[in-house]
Motif scaffolding. Structure first.
Motif, PDB file in Angstrom:
ATOM      1  N   LYS A 122       0.383 -10.154   8.803  1.00  0.00           N
ATOM      2  CA  LYS A 122      -0.036  -8.832   8.309  1.00  0.00           C
ATOM      3  C   LYS A 122      -1.456  -8.833   7.758  1.00  0.00           C
ATOM      4  O   LYS A 122      -2.234  -7.934   8.041  1.00  0.00           O
ATOM      5  CB  LYS A 122       0.939  -8.347   7.229  1.00  0.00           C
ATOM      6  N   ALA A 123      -1.768  -9.862   6.945  1.00  0.00           N
ATOM      7  CA  ALA A 123      -3.107  -9.904   6.345  1.00  0.00           C
ATOM      8  C   ALA A 123      -4.126 -10.568   7.274  1.00  0.00           C
ATOM      9  O   ALA A 123      -5.332 -10.329   7.143  1.00  0.00           O
ATOM     10  CB  ALA A 123      -3.055 -10.634   5.006  1.00  0.00           C
ATOM     11  N   GLY A 124      -3.668 -11.423   8.166  1.00  0.00           N
ATOM     12  CA  GLY A 124      -4.576 -12.070   9.108  1.00  0.00           C
ATOM     13  C   GLY A 124      -5.437 -13.154   8.491  1.00  0.00           C
ATOM     14  O   GLY A 124      -6.565 -13.401   8.939  1.00  0.00           O
ATOM     15  N   ILE A 125      -4.909 -13.794   7.448  1.00  0.00           N
ATOM     16  CA  ILE A 125      -5.644 -14.882   6.805  1.00  0.00           C
ATOM     17  C   ILE A 125      -4.770 -16.139   6.770  1.00  0.00           C
ATOM     18  O   ILE A 125      -3.546 -16.053   6.699  1.00  0.00           O
ATOM     19  CB  ILE A 125      -6.094 -14.519   5.378  1.00  0.00           C
ATOM     20  N   ALA A 126      -5.416 -17.285   6.833  1.00  0.00           N
ATOM     21  CA  ALA A 126      -4.704 -18.561   6.792  1.00  0.00           C
ATOM     22  C   ALA A 126      -4.889 -19.191   5.414  1.00  0.00           C
ATOM     23  O   ALA A 126      -5.993 -19.624   5.067  1.00  0.00           O
ATOM     24  CB  ALA A 126      -5.220 -19.498   7.879  1.00  0.00           C
ATOM     25  N   LEU A 127      -3.824 -19.192   4.636  1.00  0.00           N
ATOM     26  CA  LEU A 127      -3.780 -19.886   3.349  1.00  0.00           C
ATOM     27  C   LEU A 127      -2.700 -20.962   3.431  1.00  0.00           C
ATOM     28  O   LEU A 127      -1.752 -20.840   4.199  1.00  0.00           O
ATOM     29  CB  LEU A 127      -3.446 -18.931   2.196  1.00  0.00           C
ATOM     30  N   LEU A 132      -6.447  -8.901   2.726  1.00  0.00           N
ATOM     31  CA  LEU A 132      -5.261  -9.018   1.883  1.00  0.00           C
ATOM     32  C   LEU A 132      -4.964  -7.696   1.177  1.00  0.00           C
ATOM     33  O   LEU A 132      -3.805  -7.254   1.124  1.00  0.00           O
ATOM     34  CB  LEU A 132      -5.474 -10.130   0.854  1.00  0.00           C
ATOM     35  N   GLU A 133      -5.993  -7.062   0.655  1.00  0.00           N
ATOM     36  CA  GLU A 133      -5.816  -5.775  -0.030  1.00  0.00           C
ATOM     37  C   GLU A 133      -5.199  -4.734   0.905  1.00  0.00           C
ATOM     38  O   GLU A 133      -4.235  -4.029   0.541  1.00  0.00           O
ATOM     39  CB  GLU A 133      -7.169  -5.296  -0.543  1.00  0.00           C
ATOM     40  N   LYS A 134      -5.728  -4.611   2.117  1.00  0.00           N
ATOM     41  CA  LYS A 134      -5.224  -3.620   3.061  1.00  0.00           C
ATOM     42  C   LYS A 134      -3.771  -3.906   3.440  1.00  0.00           C
ATOM     43  O   LYS A 134      -2.950  -2.980   3.555  1.00  0.00           O
ATOM     44  CB  LYS A 134      -6.101  -3.601   4.310  1.00  0.00           C
ATOM     45  N   ALA A 135      -3.439  -5.191   3.614  1.00  0.00           N
ATOM     46  CA  ALA A 135      -2.070  -5.549   4.001  1.00  0.00           C
ATOM     47  C   ALA A 135      -1.086  -5.224   2.889  1.00  0.00           C
ATOM     48  O   ALA A 135       0.018  -4.712   3.138  1.00  0.00           O
ATOM     49  CB  ALA A 135      -2.004  -7.032   4.354  1.00  0.00           C
ATOM     50  N   ILE A 136      -1.476  -5.485   1.658  1.00  0.00           N
ATOM     51  CA  ILE A 136      -0.588  -5.184   0.521  1.00  0.00           C
ATOM     52  C   ILE A 136      -0.422  -3.680   0.354  1.00  0.00           C
ATOM     53  O   ILE A 136       0.691  -3.179   0.127  1.00  0.00           O
ATOM     54  CB  ILE A 136      -1.132  -5.827  -0.769  1.00  0.00           C
ATOM     55  N   ASN A 137      -1.504  -2.946   0.488  1.00  0.00           N
ATOM     56  CA  ASN A 137      -1.420  -1.494   0.347  1.00  0.00           C
ATOM     57  C   ASN A 137      -0.604  -0.843   1.453  1.00  0.00           C
ATOM     58  O   ASN A 137      -0.134   0.297   1.301  1.00  0.00           O
ATOM     59  CB  ASN A 137      -2.821  -0.886   0.322  1.00  0.00           C
ATOM     60  N   ALA A 138      -0.423  -1.556   2.562  1.00  0.00           N
ATOM     61  CA  ALA A 138       0.355  -1.008   3.676  1.00  0.00           C
ATOM     62  C   ALA A 138       1.847  -1.288   3.550  1.00  0.00           C
ATOM     63  O   ALA A 138       2.642  -0.761   4.327  1.00  0.00           O
ATOM     64  CB  ALA A 138      -0.151  -1.589   4.999  1.00  0.00           C
ATOM     65  N   ILE A 139       2.243  -2.076   2.557  1.00  0.00           N
ATOM     66  CA  ILE A 139       3.655  -2.357   2.353  1.00  0.00           C
ATOM     67  C   ILE A 139       4.328  -1.095   1.821  1.00  0.00           C
ATOM     68  O   ILE A 139       3.909  -0.556   0.796  1.00  0.00           O
ATOM     69  CB  ILE A 139       3.867  -3.525   1.366  1.00  0.00           C
ATOM     70  N   PRO A 140       5.377  -0.597   2.469  1.00  0.00           N
ATOM     71  CA  PRO A 140       6.043   0.623   1.981  1.00  0.00           C
ATOM     72  C   PRO A 140       6.524   0.444   0.550  1.00  0.00           C
ATOM     73  O   PRO A 140       7.150  -0.550   0.182  1.00  0.00           O
ATOM     74  CB  PRO A 140       7.236   0.765   2.947  1.00  0.00           C
TER      75      PRO A 140
END
Length: 402
Positions: A349-354, A386-394
């Motif tokens: 969802k966020a497209g980042i590798a941690l 990360l911000e956009k992915a979290i804000n997209a969580i219903p």
């Protein structure tokens, strides 16, 4: 002066962090913005680059030995920056810190013996212990008011077990970022000495500390007698971003232990010298101080940027304030996801590798490790994802969480 803001193209190198096959294997996607492998997105000091080019242009690559100037560079670095006077006779060398740790495990334990670690902790410790058929003894860190502490009562209990023979100490600690104080290290030494437990101190992150904190070498915190039961693993790999072109130094005060270590290297012909690693290592210690001081300022700015971004825009992700290392430990428990759900969310969802927190032990579930040794523009891009992915969580947008 190094331009730490410049984005480097690593596509022409065999970079593990940026390797598509590696990302696909670990995260299920090969197009992620990577913050997982603990190296930097910065060029090594110019002096190191120049020295490697000069050595390359010499054209003769025959057998070499470690010149005394390398020992001098190492000892001068540590006495100048940390007031640690290392006896050159105590220095041994290994291909890497983890290679040294594995040698020491084999020399000072038997199959089935216990080795103490302090999770959540660097996952290769676990691999080194289990692959060598030893038993991992967990002494989990405690988190109190957002700061990790050692559980000394539990450490004493674990050290007292008859088959506990070693402790691998991470100083400074990866991934939680603690820079252990002299008092904490003294207590570790007292407990381990009391129960005849040897201490391997992995100090590869020694040079990376933030405002108000300073690294204390383990052997300078404990008595000379206790230091005799220890091994300190050092390397400029993290400090100067030269992990693929350097080796590790191991400080072994105990003469008998030192003979054993050298004997092992000779037995397996591991003492051969790579001319380029020797050049990189010596030049980094001789000429890299200003570069490091500039780096520390840049990392501090990145840390401040990250902290402010989370507080203002991603309030459900909490920073565990680091005292050292260029790694940050992030608490995602506010998203109410289990370990696997969080891992999927960050990648898919966020497209980042941690690095998923559970890689560092079950105590890391709900957390993730992020490398911030990168241009601030790259850090900002990752945080925006990360911000956009979290804000997209219903029903879990950032606004509804405040």
């Amino acid at each position: 002066m190094t331009d730490f803001d410049k984005v480097q193209d690593r596509s022409q190198s065999a970079s593990e962090k940026w390797d598509k096959a590696a990302m696909l294997k670990h995260f299920g996607r090969d197009d992620l913005l990577p913050f997982w492998v603990a190296d930097m997105e910065f060029k090594a000091p110019q002096a190191v680059q120049n020295a490697l080019v000069e050595r390359s242009q010499n054209g003769v690559y025959g057998y070499e030995y470690r010149h005394d100037s390398l020992n001098k560079a190492i000892t001068q670095w540590f006495i100048k920056r940390y007031q640690w006077k290392i006896n050159t006779s105590d220095l041994c060398f290994s291909h890497s810190v983890m290679s040294a740790i594995c040698i020491l495990i084999n020399q000072h334990t038997e199959k089935g013996d216990g080795i103490i670690v302090q999770p959540p902790v660097f996952f290769e410790f676990r691999l080194a212990i289990l692959e060598n058929k030893r038993k991992m003894i967990r002494n989990p860190l405690k988190i109190e008011e957002g700061r990790y502490e050692m559980d000394f009562a539990d450490l004493e209990e674990k050290a007292a077990k008859s088959r506990t023979k070693l402790m691998i100490l991470c100083n400074p600690h990866n991934p939680v970022g603690r820079v252990w104080s002299k008092q904490e290290l003294q207590r570790v030494g007292e407990i381990c000495s009391k129960h005849d437990v040897l201490v391997i101190s992995d100090e590869i992150h020694a040079d990376i500390t933030y405002k108000g904190y300073s690294y204390t070498p383990y052997v300078t915190a404990v008595s000379d007698n206790i230091a005799q039961q220890s091994f300190s693993c050092l390397s400029p790999a993290k400090t100067f971003n030269i992990a693929s072109v350097t080796e590790a130094a191991v400080v072994i005060p105990n003469q008998e232990f030192r003979k054993q270590f050298v004997g092992f290297s000779e037995k397996f012909f591991l003492q051969k010298v790579n001319a380029f690693t020797a050049v990189a290592m010596q030049t980094a210690y001789d000429s890299g101080e200003q570069w490091l001081d500039d780096l520390l300022k840049y990392l501090q700015a990145n840390l401040d940027f990250l902290r402010n971004y989370l507080e203002k825009k991603i309030s459900k992700v909490r920073l565990i304030e680091p005292e050292g290392t260029f790694l940050v430990w992030l608490d995602f428990s506010g998203l109410n996801m289990d370990a696997k759900e969080l891992e999927h969310f960050l990648a898919q969802k966020a497209g980042i590798a941690l690095n998923s927190g559970y890689w560092f032990g079950r105590q890391g579930a709900g957390y993730a490790r992020m490398t911030i040794a990168c241009p601030q523009s790259m850090l900002a891009e990752g945080l925006l994802k990360l911000e956009k992915a979290i804000n997209a969580i219903p029903n879990l947008g950032n606004n509804s969480l405040n």
